[in-house]
Scaffold this motif. Structure first.
Motif: not given
Length: 429
Positions: A5-13, A16-19, A50-53
């Motif tokens: 799972t890449a940290a830069t995966a295209p997630l909108a936000a 819930p529950g992630e650090l 909230d948008t930067q993994p």
């Protein structure tokens, strides 16, 4: 199997529950919070915003390895064919800085890679050499003595306020004298630093341009009339063939040195005092053998150092780091506070032990970082902490912490009627 799972995966936000690194509970107990993350695995995903993994690396050996690994860079400029946004922009945006001063916050030695880092770091190294630090010792001792004299004279009922009345004035005075910042200009730096620490965006929009304008003026003055200080060294570096700096780089270096030099050092002094005063056995041991002080300061840096993590790094290529597939452009945070309490490295790591000594010739901690970005002011910070603790405990051997006193804002009292039995009270912040 590697974590794919890449940290830069295209997630909108942030799911819930992630650090979340700005979680108040995590900020309130970073040693405990990041310690729990450390036991989840060598590389754990979290969110800087909230948008930067971001990937977290929390174990001692892994942090040291990563900070020496050239595949983790400080600037996207070092990444071949990088075309995405600068992930550091999220941090700058959080400060709400005016556009005209933003450029000064992304060009320092802390945010560059070789060869630019070699050039900018070289320009400032000479101001922090071992000989210069030793030459500063008598002056630091004098400033420390004067501050304690002044506190005693101004004390009401023997009250000695050792945070805003001692630790911060000591650190501010020393680093500003080293830099060459006149006394009448120091309040500008202190205000700006306080605004950053409490993350007050509206205040930063006013204090950031003011501090940049002050540095530009002081650099211009030193070009015309050089002195024996950091500002003169950086002003002269504009013409240095080997370590030439741009104006933006010179300003950024002054800001970083003054900010880190006063806040980190002051926090180290405060945290060390609080650690001693909440561990009376260690205090008694140090008072019985002052020769333990240099090693004790290293233990304080390990156990309660002011830095939670180093500046963010970026993966310059796809790589496997301890079983996790880190993609090119992913953000990585190497966490110092958890590495310095890693049970894989330290026996009984959560115990404060001023007699603890490294077995491998290192400092016994990585509280000042590691590799090419090792803190340039580490020796100065250590020197001030040693002198502050030695002088304070020599003058007030019965000092103790008040009930309810804070680890971060500590007010200590010394009762003049009972000099052998000082008291302590908690602060008002």
């Amino acid at each position: 199997m590697p974590n794919s799972t890449a940290a830069t995966a295209p997630l909108a936000a942030r799911p819930p529950g992630e650090l979340y690194l700005l979680d108040p509970e995590l900020l309130a107990d970073p040693a405990g919070g990041y310690g729990r993350v450390r036991e989840q695995g060598p590389v754990v995903r979290a969110w800087l915003t909230d948008t930067q993994p971001v990937w977290l690396v929390t174990r001692y050996d892994d942090v040291r390895e990563g900070l020496r690994d050239g595949r983790f860079v400080s600037s996207p400029d070092a990444i071949e064919d990088h075309s995405g946004e600068d992930p550091r922009r999220a941090l700058v945006d959080m400060l709400n800085l005016p556009e005209e001063v933003q450029k000064y916050f992304l060009v320092s030695a802390l945010d560059t890679d070789p060869p630019a880092h070699t050039r900018t770091r070289g320009a400032v190294n000479r101001a922090f050499g071992a000989r210069r630090m030793q030459a500063l010792r008598p002056r630091v001792e004098q400033i420390t003595a004067d501050l304690l004299d002044d506190l005693r004279q101004r004390s009401a009922d023997g009250v000695l306020e050792l945070v805003d009345g001692f630790a911060y004035p000591l650190a501010v005075t020393v680093v500003c004298e080293l830099a060459g910042v006149p006394e009448q200009d120091r309040a500008v730096f202190r205000r700006w630093g306080d605004d950053i620490l409490v993350m007050e965006p509206e205040r930063l929009r006013e204090s950031s341009p003011a501090v940049v304008e002050t540095v530009l003026r002081l650099l211009d003055e030193r070009r015309r009339e050089p002195a024996d200080d950091l500002l003169s060294t950086l002003a002269a570096a504009r013409q240095d063939e080997k370590f030439r700096l741009t104006e933006e780089e010179a300003v950024a270096m002054v800001l970083n040195v003054v900010m880190a030099g006063y806040d980190n050092t002051a926090q180290l002094i405060v945290n060390s005092l609080a650690a001693l005063l909440t561990h009376p056995d260690q205090l008694k041991l140090l008072q019985s053998d002052p020769e333990l002080l240099p090693g004790a300061v290293n233990e304080f840096i390990r156990w309660c150092g002011p830095d939670i993590m180093v500046r963010m790094r970026i993966a310059a290529e796809d790589l496997d780091f301890h079983g996790t597939a880190v993609r090119k452009g992913d953000c990585v945070q190497f966490v110092l506070v958890s590495a310095n309490r890693d049970p894989r490295r330290y026996p009984d790591p959560d115990r404060l032990d001023i007699t603890r000594r490294p077995f491998d010739g290192t400092e016994g901690h990585i509280g000042f970082g590691h590799g090419i970005h090792y803190c340039v002011g580490a020796a100065l910070s250590r020197l001030q902490c040693e002198i502050a603790l030695h002088t304070l405990l020599e003058r007030h051997p019965g000092l103790r912490l008040a009930e309810g006193a804070s680890m971060s804002r500590t007010v200590l009292l010394d009762g003049p009627a009972l000099p052998a039995q000082p008291r302590a009270l908690s602060g008002d912040e």
